[in-house]
Design an enzyme around this catalytic site. Structure first.
Site, PDB file in Angstrom:
ATOM      1  CE1 TYR A  92       1.241  -4.397  -9.296  1.00  0.00           C
ATOM      2  CE2 TYR A  92       0.623  -2.829 -10.486  1.00  0.00           C
ATOM      3  CZ  TYR A  92       0.794  -3.647  -9.803  1.00  0.00           C
ATOM      4  OH  TYR A  92      -0.909  -3.982  -8.294  1.00  0.00           O
ATOM      5  CB  ALA A 124       6.517  -7.819 -16.570  1.00  0.00           C
ATOM      6  CE  LYS A 170       0.351  -7.132  -9.031  1.00  0.00           C
ATOM      7  NZ  LYS A 170      -0.029  -8.751  -7.647  1.00  0.00           N
ATOM      8  CB  ILE A 198      -8.694  -1.180  -5.177  1.00  0.00           C
ATOM      9  CG1 ILE A 198      -9.421  -2.527  -6.561  1.00  0.00           C
ATOM     10  CG2 ILE A 198      -9.389  -1.025  -4.207  1.00  0.00           C
ATOM     11  CD1 ILE A 198     -10.331  -1.933  -7.114  1.00  0.00           C
TER      12      ILE A 198
HETATM   13  P1  NAD Z   1      -1.068  -2.707  -0.288  1.00  0.00           P
HETATM   14  O1  NAD Z   1       0.026  -1.828  -0.372  1.00  0.00           O
HETATM   15  O2  NAD Z   1      -1.826  -1.937   0.860  1.00  0.00           O
HETATM   16  O3  NAD Z   1      -0.994  -4.210   0.420  1.00  0.00           O
HETATM   17  C1  NAD Z   1       0.294  -5.021   0.069  1.00  0.00           C
HETATM   18  C2  NAD Z   1       0.317  -5.487   0.991  1.00  0.00           C
HETATM   19  O4  NAD Z   1       1.529  -6.946   0.666  1.00  0.00           O
HETATM   20  C3  NAD Z   1       0.920  -5.027   2.441  1.00  0.00           C
HETATM   21  O5  NAD Z   1       0.062  -5.924   4.063  1.00  0.00           O
HETATM   22  C4  NAD Z   1       2.454  -5.142   2.198  1.00  0.00           C
HETATM   23  O6  NAD Z   1       2.700  -5.374   3.440  1.00  0.00           O
HETATM   24  C5  NAD Z   1       2.345  -6.813   1.143  1.00  0.00           C
HETATM   25  N1  NAD Z   1       4.113  -7.006   1.344  1.00  0.00           N
HETATM   26  C6  NAD Z   1       4.135  -6.698   0.190  1.00  0.00           C
HETATM   27  N2  NAD Z   1       5.019  -6.691   0.247  1.00  0.00           N
HETATM   28  C7  NAD Z   1       5.354  -8.174   0.600  1.00  0.00           C
HETATM   29  C8  NAD Z   1       6.630  -9.683   0.658  1.00  0.00           C
HETATM   30  N3  NAD Z   1       7.293  -8.685   0.225  1.00  0.00           N
HETATM   31  N4  NAD Z   1       6.149 -10.132   1.511  1.00  0.00           N
HETATM   32  C9  NAD Z   1       4.824 -10.456   1.781  1.00  0.00           C
HETATM   33  N5  NAD Z   1       3.707  -9.507   1.738  1.00  0.00           N
HETATM   34  C10 NAD Z   1       4.108  -7.798   2.214  1.00  0.00           C
HETATM   35  O7  NAD Z   1      -1.492  -2.556  -1.876  1.00  0.00           O
HETATM   36  P2  NAD Z   1      -3.429  -3.077  -2.443  1.00  0.00           P
HETATM   37  O8  NAD Z   1      -3.420  -2.349  -2.831  1.00  0.00           O
HETATM   38  O9  NAD Z   1      -3.943  -3.861  -0.943  1.00  0.00           O
HETATM   39  O10 NAD Z   1      -2.858  -4.956  -2.903  1.00  0.00           O
HETATM   40  C11 NAD Z   1      -3.069  -5.570  -2.947  1.00  0.00           C
HETATM   41  C12 NAD Z   1      -2.549  -7.112  -3.669  1.00  0.00           C
HETATM   42  O11 NAD Z   1      -3.645  -5.697  -4.996  1.00  0.00           O
HETATM   43  C13 NAD Z   1      -1.158  -6.501  -4.191  1.00  0.00           C
HETATM   44  O12 NAD Z   1      -0.899  -7.625  -5.339  1.00  0.00           O
HETATM   45  C14 NAD Z   1      -2.117  -5.478  -5.708  1.00  0.00           C
HETATM   46  O13 NAD Z   1      -0.349  -4.926  -6.825  1.00  0.00           O
HETATM   47  C15 NAD Z   1      -3.493  -5.762  -6.129  1.00  0.00           C
HETATM   48  N6  NAD Z   1      -3.746  -4.142  -6.812  1.00  0.00           N
HETATM   49  C16 NAD Z   1      -4.054  -3.901  -6.214  1.00  0.00           C
HETATM   50  C17 NAD Z   1      -5.051  -2.655  -6.828  1.00  0.00           C
HETATM   51  C18 NAD Z   1      -5.113  -1.385  -5.608  1.00  0.00           C
HETATM   52  O14 NAD Z   1      -5.700  -0.768  -6.424  1.00  0.00           O
HETATM   53  N7  NAD Z   1      -5.047  -0.524  -5.222  1.00  0.00           N
HETATM   54  C19 NAD Z   1      -5.253  -3.061  -8.485  1.00  0.00           C
HETATM   55  C20 NAD Z   1      -4.649  -3.865  -8.637  1.00  0.00           C
HETATM   56  C21 NAD Z   1      -4.071  -5.289  -8.140  1.00  0.00           C
END
Ligand code: NAD
Length: 247
Positions: free
Chosen positions: A156, A158, A160, A189
């Site tokens: 993850y 790598a 990001k 989050i």
């Molecule tokens: P989440 O799992 O709630 O949402 C991720 C979304 O991506 C989901 O709707 C899922 O269906 C979709 N998805 C996954 N694989 C997919 C694919 N192959 N094609 C299309 N859609 C796909 O996660 P989140 O926490 O809302 O994360 C959203 C983004 O924020 C991600 O990129 C995550 O890495 C990043 N992020 C989240 C946090 C956190 O604390 N939640 C922190 C840093 C970064």
């Protein structure tokens, strides 16, 4: 852009978690949104209905953005529905956390495919349309883990960190065109992804966050709107929304 009214955005993985908050925030600013989903059809259709009920415009588009052909389909469907594309939010992401000793090739590749290859897939397909826009925007949802590393997250981290390199290089290439390319690096989050972390581990994480709380998805969404609306002179940057956890 002084207003986002009438602009068109794609939010990958836009039906849940941070993506859903971004979708809602853009729509409430008058943006027509293509809500991309992979398997979450019901939540994508529900958010589209919610936006339409509130007088906005939205469509749901199924595509696994880790595949180049499906990403192309997402861009083409959006263009066909709304006639233009101004804002691409690369939000789709997954984790498959394992200590490196236990990390198999499949979990390495899958996480790189969904988090990083997807960014190439969507952005390359969207580029011509973004160049036609008056002030196109690419906004990549990276992570604090891409900046600081994370135990059990080599794959993850790598991916990001790769998004951050991509952001800076493409920002340089496109700066003269008016298309900006930026990343948002959320900290921890409150979404399904973070709530899946065992409670005791989460409590230890929160104790280390200077603001002593998890972030809200809406706080990331407002960062996206800021970059989209007022970000003409901001490019190649990382907007850290992390409660002070990484400075
Ligand atoms: P989440 O799992 O709630 O949402 C991720 C979304 O991506 C989901 O709707 C899922 O269906 C979709 N998805 C996954 N694989 C997919 C694919 N192959 N094609 C299309 N859609 C796909 O996660 P989140 O926490 O809302 O994360 C959203 C983004 O924020 C991600 O990129 C995550 O890495 C990043 N992020 C989240 C946090 C956190 O604390 N939640 C922190 C840093 C970064």
């Amino acid at each position: 852009m002084t207003t986002l009214q009438g602009k068109v955005a794609i939010v990958t993985g836009g039906s849940k978690g941070i993506g859903a908050a971004i979708t809602r925030e853009l729509a409430s600013n008058g943006v027509k949104v293509a809500v991309n989903y992979n398997s979450s059809k019901e939540s994508a259709e529900a958010i589209v209905k919610e936006i339409k009920d509130n007088g906005g415009e939205a469509i749901a588009v199924q595509a696994d953005v880790s595949y180049v052909d499906q990403a192309k389909h997402l861009i083409e469907e959006t263009k066909a529905a709304f006639g233009q594309l101004d804002i691409l939010v690369n939000n789709a992401g997954i984790t498959r956390d394992r200590s490196f000793k236990k990390l198999g090739e499949e979990d390495w590749k899958k996480v790189i495919d969904v988090n990083l290859h997807s960014v190439y897939n969507t952005t390359s397909a969207a580029l011509t349309h973004l160049l036609e826009s008056e002030g196109g925007r690419v906004i990549n949802i990276s992570s604090i883990i891409g900046q600081a590393g994370g135990f059990g997250q080599t794959n993850y981290s790598a991916a990001k960190a790769g998004m951050l390199g991509f952001t800076k290089s493409l920002a340089l290439e496109l700066a003269k065109t008016g298309v900006t390319v930026n990343a948002i690096c959320p900290g921890f989050i409150e979404t399904e992804m973070v709530m899946a972390i065992p409670e005791d581990v989460r409590a230890k994480i929160v104790a280390k966050i200077p603001t002593r709380r998890l972030g809200h998805a809406e706080e990331i969404a407002r960062g996206v709107v800021y970059l989209a609306k007022d970000g003409a002179y901001i490019t190649g940057q990382q907007l850290n929304i992390n409660g002070g956890l990484y400075m």
